[in-house]
Design a protein around this motif. Structure first.
Motif, PDB file in Angstrom:
ATOM      1  N   ASP A   1       0.828  -1.215   0.000  1.00 43.91           N
ATOM      2  CA  ASP A   1       0.000   0.000   0.000  1.00 43.91           C
ATOM      3  C   ASP A   1       0.856   1.257   0.000  1.00 43.91           C
ATOM      4  N   SER A   2       1.947   1.214   0.752  1.00 45.73           N
ATOM      5  CA  SER A   2       2.833   2.386   0.828  1.00 45.73           C
ATOM      6  C   SER A   2       3.459   2.683  -0.526  1.00 45.73           C
ATOM      7  N   ARG A   3       3.884   1.625  -1.237  1.00 46.03           N
ATOM      8  CA  ARG A   3       4.501   1.839  -2.563  1.00 46.03           C
ATOM      9  C   ARG A   3       3.484   2.424  -3.554  1.00 46.03           C
ATOM     10  N   GLU A   4       2.266   1.874  -3.564  1.00 47.36           N
ATOM     11  CA  GLU A   4       1.250   2.365  -4.492  1.00 47.36           C
ATOM     12  C   GLU A   4       0.891   3.820  -4.181  1.00 47.36           C
ATOM     13  N   HIS A   5       0.817   4.131  -2.898  1.00 52.03           N
ATOM     14  CA  HIS A   5       0.516   5.517  -2.515  1.00 52.03           C
ATOM     15  C   HIS A   5       1.642   6.455  -2.942  1.00 52.03           C
ATOM     16  N   ALA A   6       2.905   5.996  -2.846  1.00 52.87           N
ATOM     17  CA  ALA A   6       4.042   6.838  -3.232  1.00 52.87           C
ATOM     18  C   ALA A   6       4.031   7.113  -4.733  1.00 52.87           C
ATOM     19  N   VAL A   7       3.681   6.090  -5.536  1.00 55.55           N
ATOM     20  CA  VAL A   7       3.625   6.285  -6.991  1.00 55.55           C
ATOM     21  C   VAL A   7       2.512   7.268  -7.349  1.00 55.55           C
ATOM     22  N   GLU A   8       1.346   7.156  -6.727  1.00 51.69           N
ATOM     23  CA  GLU A   8       0.242   8.082  -6.980  1.00 51.69           C
ATOM     24  C   GLU A   8       0.627   9.513  -6.588  1.00 51.69           C
TER      25      GLU A   8
ATOM     26  N   ALA B   1       0.876  12.914  -8.992  1.00 51.38           N
ATOM     27  CA  ALA B   1       0.158  14.156  -8.682  1.00 51.38           C
ATOM     28  C   ALA B   1       1.123  15.338  -8.593  1.00 51.38           C
ATOM     29  N   GLN B   2       2.275  15.111  -7.951  1.00 50.20           N
ATOM     30  CA  GLN B   2       3.262  16.198  -7.834  1.00 50.20           C
ATOM     31  C   GLN B   2       3.817  16.587  -9.199  1.00 50.20           C
ATOM     32  N   LEU B   3       3.981  15.583 -10.065  1.00 55.53           N
ATOM     33  CA  LEU B   3       4.481  15.879 -11.406  1.00 55.53           C
ATOM     34  C   LEU B   3       3.467  16.712 -12.201  1.00 55.53           C
TER      35      LEU B   3
ATOM     36  N   GLN C   1      11.263  15.540 -18.444  1.00 56.27           N
ATOM     37  CA  GLN C   1      11.315  14.230 -19.103  1.00 56.27           C
ATOM     38  C   GLN C   1      11.923  13.167 -18.179  1.00 56.27           C
ATOM     39  N   GLN C   2      12.971  13.570 -17.440  1.00 59.44           N
ATOM     40  CA  GLN C   2      13.600  12.635 -16.486  1.00 59.44           C
ATOM     41  C   GLN C   2      12.603  12.203 -15.405  1.00 59.44           C
ATOM     42  N   LEU C   3      11.823  13.140 -14.903  1.00 56.25           N
ATOM     43  CA  LEU C   3      10.844  12.818 -13.856  1.00 56.25           C
ATOM     44  C   LEU C   3       9.759  11.876 -14.395  1.00 56.25           C
ATOM     45  N   LYS C   4       9.320  12.100 -15.657  1.00 56.15           N
ATOM     46  CA  LYS C   4       8.302  11.228 -16.240  1.00 56.15           C
ATOM     47  C   LYS C   4       8.832   9.792 -16.385  1.00 56.15           C
TER      48      LYS C   4
ATOM     49  N   GLN D   1       8.746   8.183 -13.071  1.00 51.81           N
ATOM     50  CA  GLN D   1       7.373   7.779 -12.746  1.00 51.81           C
ATOM     51  C   GLN D   1       7.007   6.469 -13.447  1.00 51.81           C
ATOM     52  N   LEU D   2       7.416   6.356 -14.717  1.00 51.91           N
ATOM     53  CA  LEU D   2       7.128   5.134 -15.453  1.00 51.91           C
ATOM     54  C   LEU D   2       7.846   3.928 -14.838  1.00 51.91           C
ATOM     55  N   LEU D   3       9.096   4.144 -14.394  1.00 54.68           N
ATOM     56  CA  LEU D   3       9.851   3.055 -13.748  1.00 54.68           C
ATOM     57  C   LEU D   3       9.167   2.589 -12.466  1.00 54.68           C
ATOM     58  N   PHE D   4       8.692   3.556 -11.674  1.00 53.10           N
ATOM     59  CA  PHE D   4       7.975   3.197 -10.440  1.00 53.10           C
ATOM     60  C   PHE D   4       6.702   2.403 -10.747  1.00 53.10           C
TER      61      PHE D   4
END
Length: 392
Positions: free
Chosen positions: A298-305, A309-311, A334-337, A340-343
């Motif tokens: 749950d913690s990992r899924e919440h971190a990805v969400e 949102a921050q992005l 682009q690096q941040l996106k 996000q995709l890796l996560f």
């Protein structure tokens, strides 16, 4: 009811030592020589007899032989008192009929402990003797199925369905019963000796003899007794027909077949127990891993969400500030996106691993259930009866 102990010894000092050692522990009767001891044994029928070996007149061995030859006293456990501690002397005492052997000098605690064991051994033997007699009357299985080979095959079938030492020993005693052989078994299960007798109790001296000869030759003969050794099972035959060469030879050819089957079965029991233990350990490790993954899921899924949102908020802020056309800002976005995709990809991989772990745990539970069923006796097992075997 207090234990009644008869002490037979020509040494007054030993009588004094025994009196002090057993004061308040049991009731004592004293005899100063073998003849008096025999009379006292017949008169009082003691629970245990303490017997010196070297005495004027009849020796302790002679007294013990007479006690064991008399139906009124043959079941009284005899403990020899001697200054000799070598195994040949103990074997000689056992051959005379003794159940235990204590070396002088002895202390009170050791003497009381040995008497307590012998007393329990006799009480247990008394109780089971009548049960054995009844069982022998009602369990006279038809032995008309072609002699030794048919009975060996029957035992092989029975041993296959035996799932513990108790059941295995009962089938072995059933095999030897028609031969009128008095047998003591020692199973070396997980390197621990488990001793069994058809009469119930196994006296301390018999246990000691089996342990001492465990690593000796395959056949060990002494007096009218024989010990047969295999890695996982040893057998003491207390009335081996050594004076009948033909019958003795037949038994020496027959017994290894039974003991080889038994040895293999005990090894199989040990392997099943180890396999079950290992399966449980592996299953527990998977359970711990699964619990840990579910705990952090749950913690990992919440971190990805939250990162997504921050992005989005960062993109809106950059557009409002007019910096969206900057190459450097575009590069960092682009690096941040990509991060996000890796996560997101990692979360999908972990979800698949969770699914696989769940499948493994379910399979492990099914395996454990199967192993436990194999290790437990079934009430519905059908063992071929003695009369079903007709080979010849």
């Amino acid at each position: 009811m207090s234990k009644l102990v008869l002490a037979i010894d020509d040494d007054k000092y030993i009588h004094h030592v025994i009196e002090e050692s057993l004061s308040g522990f049991c009731t004592l009767i004293h005899a100063k020589n073998g003849d008096e001891g025999l009379r006292q044994a017949l008169k009082y029928n003691p629970d245990i007899i303490l017997l010196d070996i070297e005495m004027p007149g009849k020796t302790g061995f002679e007294v013990c032989n007479e006690l064991k030859a008399n139906p009124q006293t043959k079941d009284i456990p005899v403990m020899f008192l001697s200054g000799k501690s070598d195994l040949p002397d103990r074997v000689k005492g056992y051959n005379a009929g003794a159940a235990d052997y204590i070396v002088k000098p002895f202390n009170a605690e050791e003497l009381m402990a040995r008497i307590r064991v012998l007393y329990q051994y006799r009480q247990h033997s008394k109780k089971l003797k009548s049960d054995v007699e009844r069982a022998q009357i009602t369990a006279e299985i038809a032995m008309t199925d072609s002699g030794d080979m048919g009975r060996i095959m029957r035992y092989v079938g029975q041993s296959y369905h035996a799932h513990d030492i108790k059941a295995l020993s009962e089938h072995m005693f059933e095999f030897f019963n028609p031969m009128e052989l008095d047998v003591v078994l020692a199973f070396w299960y997980q390197d621990v000796g488990v001793f069994c007798s058809a009469e119930g109790g196994v006296c301390p001296l018999e246990q000691e003899l089996l342990e001492k000869h465990r690593d000796a030759n395959r056949f060990v003969d002494f007096s009218h007794r024989t010990i047969i050794n295999y890695p996982k099972v040893s057998m003491l035959v207390k009335n081996m027909p050594l004076d009948d060469a033909q019958l003795y030879g037949r038994y020496k050819d027959l017994f290894p077949h039974i003991l080889e089957v038994t040895n293999a079965k005990v090894q199989d029991m040990e392997n099943n127990e180890r396999a079950l233990t290992q399966a449980q350990q592996i299953g527990n490790a998977f359970n711990d891993l699964s619990d840990q993954m579910y705990l952090n899921s749950d913690s990992r899924e919440h971190a990805v969400e939250k990162l997504a949102a921050q992005l989005d908020e960062l993109n809106k802020s950059i557009e409002q500030s007019g910096l969206s056309g900057s190459d450097e800002v575009a590069f960092h976005l682009q690096q941040l996106k990509q991060t996000q995709l890796l996560f997101s990809s990692l979360n999908e991989d972990l979800s698949f691993i969770k699914y696989q772990l769940k499948h493994i745990i379910e399979s492990r539970s099914s395996l454990l259930a199967s192993l436990q069923k194999m290790a437990e006796p079934s009430d519905t097992e059908d063992v071929t009866s003695q009369t079903d075997i007709e080979l010849f």
